[in-house]
Structures are given as structure tokens and as C-alpha cells.
Design a protein around this motif. Structure first.
Motif, PDB file in Angstrom:
ATOM      1  N   GLY A 235       0.792  -1.209   0.000  1.00 20.60           N
ATOM      2  CA  GLY A 235       0.000   0.000   0.000  1.00 20.60           C
ATOM      3  C   GLY A 235       0.828   1.265   0.000  1.00 20.60           C
ATOM      4  O   GLY A 235       0.328   2.349   0.318  1.00 20.60           O
ATOM      5  N   GLU A 236       2.113   1.143  -0.359  1.00 23.26           N
ATOM      6  CA  GLU A 236       3.024   2.277  -0.350  1.00 23.26           C
ATOM      7  C   GLU A 236       3.334   2.729  -1.770  1.00 23.26           C
ATOM      8  O   GLU A 236       3.253   1.958  -2.725  1.00 23.26           O
ATOM      9  N   ALA A 237       3.742   3.972  -1.911  1.00 28.05           N
ATOM     10  CA  ALA A 237       4.142   4.503  -3.209  1.00 28.05           C
ATOM     11  C   ALA A 237       5.535   3.988  -3.572  1.00 28.05           C
ATOM     12  O   ALA A 237       6.426   3.972  -2.722  1.00 28.05           O
ATOM     13  N   PRO A 238       5.737   3.565  -4.808  1.00 24.91           N
ATOM     14  CA  PRO A 238       7.099   3.214  -5.238  1.00 24.91           C
ATOM     15  C   PRO A 238       8.021   4.423  -5.116  1.00 24.91           C
ATOM     16  O   PRO A 238       7.647   5.539  -5.478  1.00 24.91           O
ATOM     17  N   ARG A 239       9.213   4.197  -4.601  1.00 29.08           N
ATOM     18  CA  ARG A 239      10.205   5.260  -4.436  1.00 29.08           C
ATOM     19  C   ARG A 239      11.194   5.177  -5.600  1.00 29.08           C
ATOM     20  O   ARG A 239      11.944   4.204  -5.715  1.00 29.08           O
ATOM     21  N   VAL A 240      11.176   6.189  -6.433  1.00 31.43           N
ATOM     22  CA  VAL A 240      11.992   6.216  -7.643  1.00 31.43           C
ATOM     23  C   VAL A 240      13.260   7.017  -7.366  1.00 31.43           C
ATOM     24  O   VAL A 240      13.180   8.196  -6.996  1.00 31.43           O
ATOM     25  N   PHE A 241      14.421   6.404  -7.549  1.00 33.19           N
ATOM     26  CA  PHE A 241      15.686   7.075  -7.301  1.00 33.19           C
ATOM     27  C   PHE A 241      16.027   8.031  -8.447  1.00 33.19           C
ATOM     28  O   PHE A 241      15.448   7.994  -9.520  1.00 33.19           O
ATOM     29  N   GLU A 242      17.005   8.897  -8.164  1.00 36.33           N
ATOM     30  CA  GLU A 242      17.449   9.931  -9.084  1.00 36.33           C
ATOM     31  C   GLU A 242      16.229  10.751  -9.513  1.00 36.33           C
ATOM     32  O   GLU A 242      15.411  11.126  -8.672  1.00 36.33           O
ATOM     33  N   ASP A 243      16.099  11.017 -10.803  1.00 33.92           N
ATOM     34  CA  ASP A 243      14.932  11.780 -11.263  1.00 33.92           C
ATOM     35  C   ASP A 243      13.943  10.923 -12.039  1.00 33.92           C
ATOM     36  O   ASP A 243      12.998  11.438 -12.638  1.00 33.92           O
ATOM     37  N   GLY A 244      14.170   9.594 -12.014  1.00 34.88           N
ATOM     38  CA  GLY A 244      13.294   8.679 -12.735  1.00 34.88           C
ATOM     39  C   GLY A 244      13.578   8.574 -14.207  1.00 34.88           C
ATOM     40  O   GLY A 244      12.882   7.846 -14.919  1.00 34.88           O
ATOM     41  N   GLY A 245      14.589   9.285 -14.709  1.00 36.66           N
ATOM     42  CA  GLY A 245      14.866   9.295 -16.131  1.00 36.66           C
ATOM     43  C   GLY A 245      15.810   8.211 -16.612  1.00 36.66           C
ATOM     44  O   GLY A 245      16.175   8.184 -17.794  1.00 36.66           O
ATOM     45  N   GLN A 246      16.208   7.297 -15.721  1.00 33.60           N
ATOM     46  CA  GLN A 246      17.108   6.210 -16.112  1.00 33.60           C
ATOM     47  C   GLN A 246      16.427   5.326 -17.148  1.00 33.60           C
ATOM     48  O   GLN A 246      15.312   4.866 -16.939  1.00 33.60           O
ATOM     49  N   ARG A 247      17.108   5.085 -18.268  1.00 32.20           N
ATOM     50  CA  ARG A 247      16.538   4.274 -19.346  1.00 32.20           C
ATOM     51  C   ARG A 247      16.939   2.817 -19.162  1.00 32.20           C
ATOM     52  O   ARG A 247      18.105   2.492 -18.944  1.00 32.20           O
ATOM     53  N   ARG A 248      15.945   1.936 -19.283  1.00 30.98           N
ATOM     54  CA  ARG A 248      16.172   0.502 -19.175  1.00 30.98           C
ATOM     55  C   ARG A 248      15.333  -0.210 -20.244  1.00 30.98           C
ATOM     56  O   ARG A 248      14.423   0.356 -20.840  1.00 30.98           O
ATOM     57  N   ASP A 249      15.653  -1.494 -20.447  1.00 35.72           N
ATOM     58  CA  ASP A 249      14.871  -2.354 -21.335  1.00 35.72           C
ATOM     59  C   ASP A 249      14.221  -3.406 -20.461  1.00 35.72           C
ATOM     60  O   ASP A 249      14.892  -4.292 -19.936  1.00 35.72           O
ATOM     61  N   PHE A 250      12.900  -3.296 -20.278  1.00 42.81           N
ATOM     62  CA  PHE A 250      12.159  -4.232 -19.435  1.00 42.81           C
ATOM     63  C   PHE A 250      11.617  -5.356 -20.311  1.00 42.81           C
ATOM     64  O   PHE A 250      10.800  -5.125 -21.207  1.00 42.81           O
ATOM     65  N   VAL A 251      12.067  -6.579 -20.043  1.00 40.86           N
ATOM     66  CA  VAL A 251      11.693  -7.725 -20.868  1.00 40.86           C
ATOM     67  C   VAL A 251      10.967  -8.745 -19.999  1.00 40.86           C
ATOM     68  O   VAL A 251      11.376  -9.038 -18.873  1.00 40.86           O
ATOM     69  N   HIS A 252       9.864  -9.270 -20.512  1.00 40.22           N
ATOM     70  CA  HIS A 252       9.021 -10.165 -19.727  1.00 40.22           C
ATOM     71  C   HIS A 252       9.680 -11.521 -19.541  1.00 40.22           C
ATOM     72  O   HIS A 252      10.350 -12.049 -20.436  1.00 40.22           O
ATOM     73  N   VAL A 253       9.450 -12.112 -18.372  1.00 38.72           N
ATOM     74  CA  VAL A 253      10.104 -13.370 -18.016  1.00 38.72           C
ATOM     75  C   VAL A 253       9.728 -14.506 -18.964  1.00 38.72           C
ATOM     76  O   VAL A 253      10.558 -15.380 -19.251  1.00 38.72           O
ATOM     77  N   ARG A 254       8.514 -14.529 -19.489  1.00 38.83           N
ATOM     78  CA  ARG A 254       8.152 -15.614 -20.403  1.00 38.83           C
ATOM     79  C   ARG A 254       8.943 -15.511 -21.710  1.00 38.83           C
ATOM     80  O   ARG A 254       9.306 -16.533 -22.303  1.00 38.83           O
ATOM     81  N   ASP A 255       9.201 -14.287 -22.157  1.00 39.62           N
ATOM     82  CA  ASP A 255      10.013 -14.123 -23.358  1.00 39.62           C
ATOM     83  C   ASP A 255      11.454 -14.576 -23.105  1.00 39.62           C
ATOM     84  O   ASP A 255      12.088 -15.194 -23.967  1.00 39.62           O
ATOM     85  N   VAL A 256      11.983 -14.269 -21.927  1.00 37.19           N
ATOM     86  CA  VAL A 256      13.337 -14.701 -21.578  1.00 37.19           C
ATOM     87  C   VAL A 256      13.397 -16.224 -21.477  1.00 37.19           C
ATOM     88  O   VAL A 256      14.357 -16.857 -21.946  1.00 37.19           O
ATOM     89  N   ALA A 257      12.384 -16.833 -20.886  1.00 34.71           N
ATOM     90  CA  ALA A 257      12.351 -18.296 -20.769  1.00 34.71           C
ATOM     91  C   ALA A 257      12.314 -18.950 -22.142  1.00 34.71           C
ATOM     92  O   ALA A 257      13.001 -19.957 -22.390  1.00 34.71           O
ATOM     93  N   THR A 258      11.539 -18.382 -23.049  1.00 39.60           N
ATOM     94  CA  THR A 258      11.482 -18.917 -24.407  1.00 39.60           C
ATOM     95  C   THR A 258      12.835 -18.802 -25.101  1.00 39.60           C
ATOM     96  O   THR A 258      13.273 -19.724 -25.808  1.00 39.60           O
ATOM     97  N   ALA A 259      13.527 -17.680 -24.895  1.00 36.53           N
ATOM     98  CA  ALA A 259      14.857 -17.510 -25.486  1.00 36.53           C
ATOM     99  C   ALA A 259      15.813 -18.590 -24.980  1.00 36.53           C
ATOM    100  O   ALA A 259      16.633 -19.124 -25.744  1.00 36.53           O
ATOM    101  N   ASN A 260      15.721 -18.943 -23.708  1.00 37.32           N
ATOM    102  CA  ASN A 260      16.571 -20.003 -23.164  1.00 37.32           C
ATOM    103  C   ASN A 260      16.283 -21.339 -23.835  1.00 37.32           C
ATOM    104  O   ASN A 260      17.208 -22.068 -24.209  1.00 37.32           O
ATOM    105  N   ALA A 261      15.002 -21.667 -23.964  1.00 38.00           N
ATOM    106  CA  ALA A 261      14.645 -22.947 -24.587  1.00 38.00           C
ATOM    107  C   ALA A 261      15.132 -23.002 -26.031  1.00 38.00           C
ATOM    108  O   ALA A 261      15.676 -24.021 -26.482  1.00 38.00           O
ATOM    109  N   MET A 262      14.965 -21.911 -26.759  1.00 36.43           N
ATOM    110  CA  MET A 262      15.399 -21.889 -28.151  1.00 36.43           C
ATOM    111  C   MET A 262      16.912 -21.966 -28.264  1.00 36.43           C
ATOM    112  O   MET A 262      17.456 -22.616 -29.167  1.00 36.43           O
ATOM    113  N   ALA A 263      17.615 -21.310 -27.345  1.00 34.55           N
ATOM    114  CA  ALA A 263      19.080 -21.379 -27.364  1.00 34.55           C
ATOM    115  C   ALA A 263      19.564 -22.790 -27.068  1.00 34.55           C
ATOM    116  O   ALA A 263      20.512 -23.282 -27.699  1.00 34.55           O
ATOM    117  N   LEU A 264      18.931 -23.463 -26.117  1.00 34.46           N
ATOM    118  CA  LEU A 264      19.292 -24.851 -25.815  1.00 34.46           C
ATOM    119  C   LEU A 264      19.110 -25.749 -27.039  1.00 34.46           C
ATOM    120  O   LEU A 264      19.962 -26.573 -27.361  1.00 34.46           O
TER     121      LEU A 264
END
Length: 352
Positions: A235-264
Motif C-alpha cells: 500500500g506504499e508509493a514506489p520510491r523512484v531514485f534519481e529523477d526517474g529518467g534512467q533508461r532501461r529495457d524491461f523484458v518479460h520473463v516468459r520471453d526470456v524463458a522462451t529464449a533459453n529454450a530456443m538457445a538450448l
């Protein structure tokens, strides 16, 4: 194919196990149930078609038993996150690097010559930057005096100009900025040495910011998405560090799991004695502030608070160019940012 999945009861590993079973493989799950990843929760039962072993990866006798009849290894076991302070260093090195060394030594002894490693984008340090006057540059670690003054953006190391962030490719030099990042790079080096020595075939999937159901909650070792989701669950507000402008690539876990299976499944196509590294991201950069707002809105909880706080060792921008993985495996992420965050906002967390 019988596949050993280390860390297979964890966040990413459990999704990999499910996908391997669905694709007709026989996973063997070996997991030490580290409190930093499982937060006191009991092991999630492995699905039908998988074998379960509990124990420490540094136990060579146990690893030898786990490798019985195995053709390939999907190595997910690791102590993750930035940690609390440098006092965590021995535990990180022990879990991640010594554990990997024991695993690879036993694989060499057992003649298991196929490996997919959970790599990480943290090996790059800061991402790609371009200066308007000097082209591609690599800024050094951000100074604490700049962070304390709210100057979060790296500047050109030659002229001090503002930089434009871009997508980092696998050819970028490694520049780990904290203990965890250093251990992830060491894992890749160990895997490369193993491949050259034994004729093995290895792939390192350099994950970007993986999120989704079963992330651990309320632990300083979790990723930022889990920290925000845990706050909303309280029930708390997320606390965002710096100014919140940090750029990231958020990738879903199911997509990552599929990449592992295909790589294997594609390891037989690789030449012996080689290792390949692939960025594994969504291809949709977003800021940390955008992610926090998307989660809070979908959850119906309090909106994020931008604090201006910072952590030494954090990088400002790091986003992936995953074109090489898409070309090599014909892999495509299927879960978009809005859809994935809406699901994650109401899905269960490990330890909840």
C-alpha cells in the motif's frame, strides 16, 4: 532432451522449466533456495515431467548426481542484484563464480558439452553514448558529488557536453561497475575457458531488466520492478531514485524463458569450443519512472514518489540491441510493455 536447470525453482528458472516441459524436454531442477531469491518461501513444486534436487551448487557430489543422463545445462543459479554494500562481495563471488566453476568442472568430467548461461547486461557498465562533437564515447563512473547535486546524466569525458544515449550491442567492451556485474562477467569468462578446453558449446544470454510473475518480494537483492511491486503490495508509493529518467529495457520473463529454450535447442548448430553472447531484451526502452507509473496505475495504488536518492554503482542508461539474438534464433519477444506491466501489477510475488 534431459536438461539440468540450475536455479530452476527461482523466478526465471521456474518459467524456463515450465517451457522446457511444454516443449517435450526433461528438466532436472537443482536449486539451493537462497533466501535472497526466495525470501523464506518454500520451494515451488516443479511441474510434472521435471525432477527436483535441493542443494548448493558448490557441492560437487550433488552436481555430479544432478548431471546423470543430462545432455545440456541451463545455468540460472546466481545471487542477483546490487546487494546492500561491499560486505556482500564474498557471498556473491562464492555463489556466482565458485558455483559456476564447480558446475563446469563436473560438466567436463561428465562429458556434458552444451551450456546456456544466464548472462546480464550489467557487464557493459554504462550503455552507449554519443557526443555531438566527439562521436561514440564511454563516460566513466559517475562521481558522488555530481549525484548528490542532482547531476545524474553522464557527460562527455572529453568536452563535458550532454550525451545522447543509444542501444548497446554485444561488441561493446565490458566495464562492470559493481560486484554483481563483475561476477557475471567472470561467469562468461569461465564458460569461455570451459568451451575452449573441452570443445563445449556455450551461449550467454545477457538479460536486460527481466520482470513478471514470481519475482521475489521485499528483498534488497531484487530488481527495481520487484521493489516497486512490493511497495504497491504494502500500500506504499514506489520510491523512484534519481529523477526517474534512467533508461532501461524491461523484458518479460516468459520471453526470456522462451529464449533459453530456443538457445538450448540450437546448441548443436554451434561450433565446438565456442561461446556466443546475445543481448536479451524487448527492444522497447522505457524510463524507470515510466515503469513505476505504469505499475502503480495498473495496480490502483499510490503514484510513484521521485526521491532524488541514488546508489553508487548504479548506471544511468543501459538498453539493448537484441538484433543478433533475433537473427540467430528467430526469437521475438511477444509481451509488450503495457500488457506485461498490467499483468505484473496484479500477479503474485514469491514470498507473498
Amino acid at each position: 532432451m534431459r536438461v539440468l536447470v540450475t536455479g530452476g525453482a527461482g523466478f526465471i528458472g521456474s518459467h524456463i522449466v515450465e517451457i522446457l516441459v511444454a516443449r517435450g524436454h526433461e528438466p532436472v531442477v537443482l536449486d539451493g533456495l537462497l533466501p535472497t531469491a526466495h525470501h523464506g518461501a518454500s520451494a515451488r513444486p516443479v511441474p510434472a515431467g521435471a525432477t527436483w534436487l535441493h542443494g548448493d551448487l558448490r557441492d560437487s557430489t550433488l552436481v555430479r548426481r544432478a548431471l546423470t543422463g543430462v545432455r545440456a545445462v541451463c545455468h540460472q543459479a546466481a545471487m542477483v542484484g546490487l546487494g546492500k554494500d561491499f560486505a556482500d562481495a564474498p557471498e556473491y563471488v562464492g555463489c556466482n563464480d565458485l558455483g559456476t566453476a564447480v558446475l563446469l568442472a563436473e560438466m567436463a568430467e561428465a562429458g556434458v558439452d552444451r551450456l546456456v548461461l544466464a548472462g546480464s547486461m550489467v557487464v557493459y557498465g554504462e550503455g552507449r553514448y554519443d557526443c555531438p562533437d566527439h562521436g561514440r564515447v564511454r563516460p566513466g563512473p559517475r562521481a558522488e558529488r555530481d549525484l548528490a547535486a542532482g547531476r545524474f546524466e553522464p557527460r562527455c569525458p572529453r568536452c563535458g557536453a550532454e550525451l545522447t544515449p543509444g542501444l548497446v550491442g554485444e561488441e561493446a567492451p565490458a566495464d562492470p561497475r559493481n560486484v554483481y556485474a563483475t561476477t557475471k562477467l567472470a561467469q562468461e569468462h569461465l564458460a569461455a575457458a570451459w568451451a575452449r578446453t573441452t570443445g563445449g558449446r556455450a551461449v550467454s544470454l545477457r538479460y536486460h531488466n527481466v520482470y513478471g510473475p514470481r519475482m521475489p518480494r521485499d528483498t534488497p537483492y531484487a530488481g527495481v520492478a520487484s521493489l516497486f511491486r512490493s511497495a504497491l503490495a504494502r500500500g506504499e508509493a514506489p520510491r523512484v531514485f534519481e529523477d526517474g529518467g534512467q533508461r532501461r529495457d524491461f523484458v518479460h520473463v516468459r520471453d526470456v524463458a522462451t529464449a533459453n529454450a530456443m538457445a538450448l535447442e540450437a546448441l548443436d548448430d554451434r561450433g565446438p569450443g565456442t561461446i556466443a553472447a546475445y543481448n536479451t531484451g524487448s527492444g522497447e526502452p522505457h524510463t524507470v519512472g515510466e515503469m513505476a507509473t505504469a505499475l502503480a496505475t495498473a495496480h490502483g495504488g499510490p503514484l510513484p514518489v521521485v526521491t532524488g536518492e541514488y546508489r553508487l554503482g548504479d548506471v544511468r542508461h543501459i538498453t539493448a540491441d537484441s538484433a543478433r539474438l533475433r537473427a540467430a534464433l528467430d526469437w521475438r519477444p511477444e509481451v509488450g510493455f503495457a500488457e506485461g506491466m498490467a499483468e505484473f501489477a496484479t500477479s503474485g510475488l514469491r514470498g507473498a
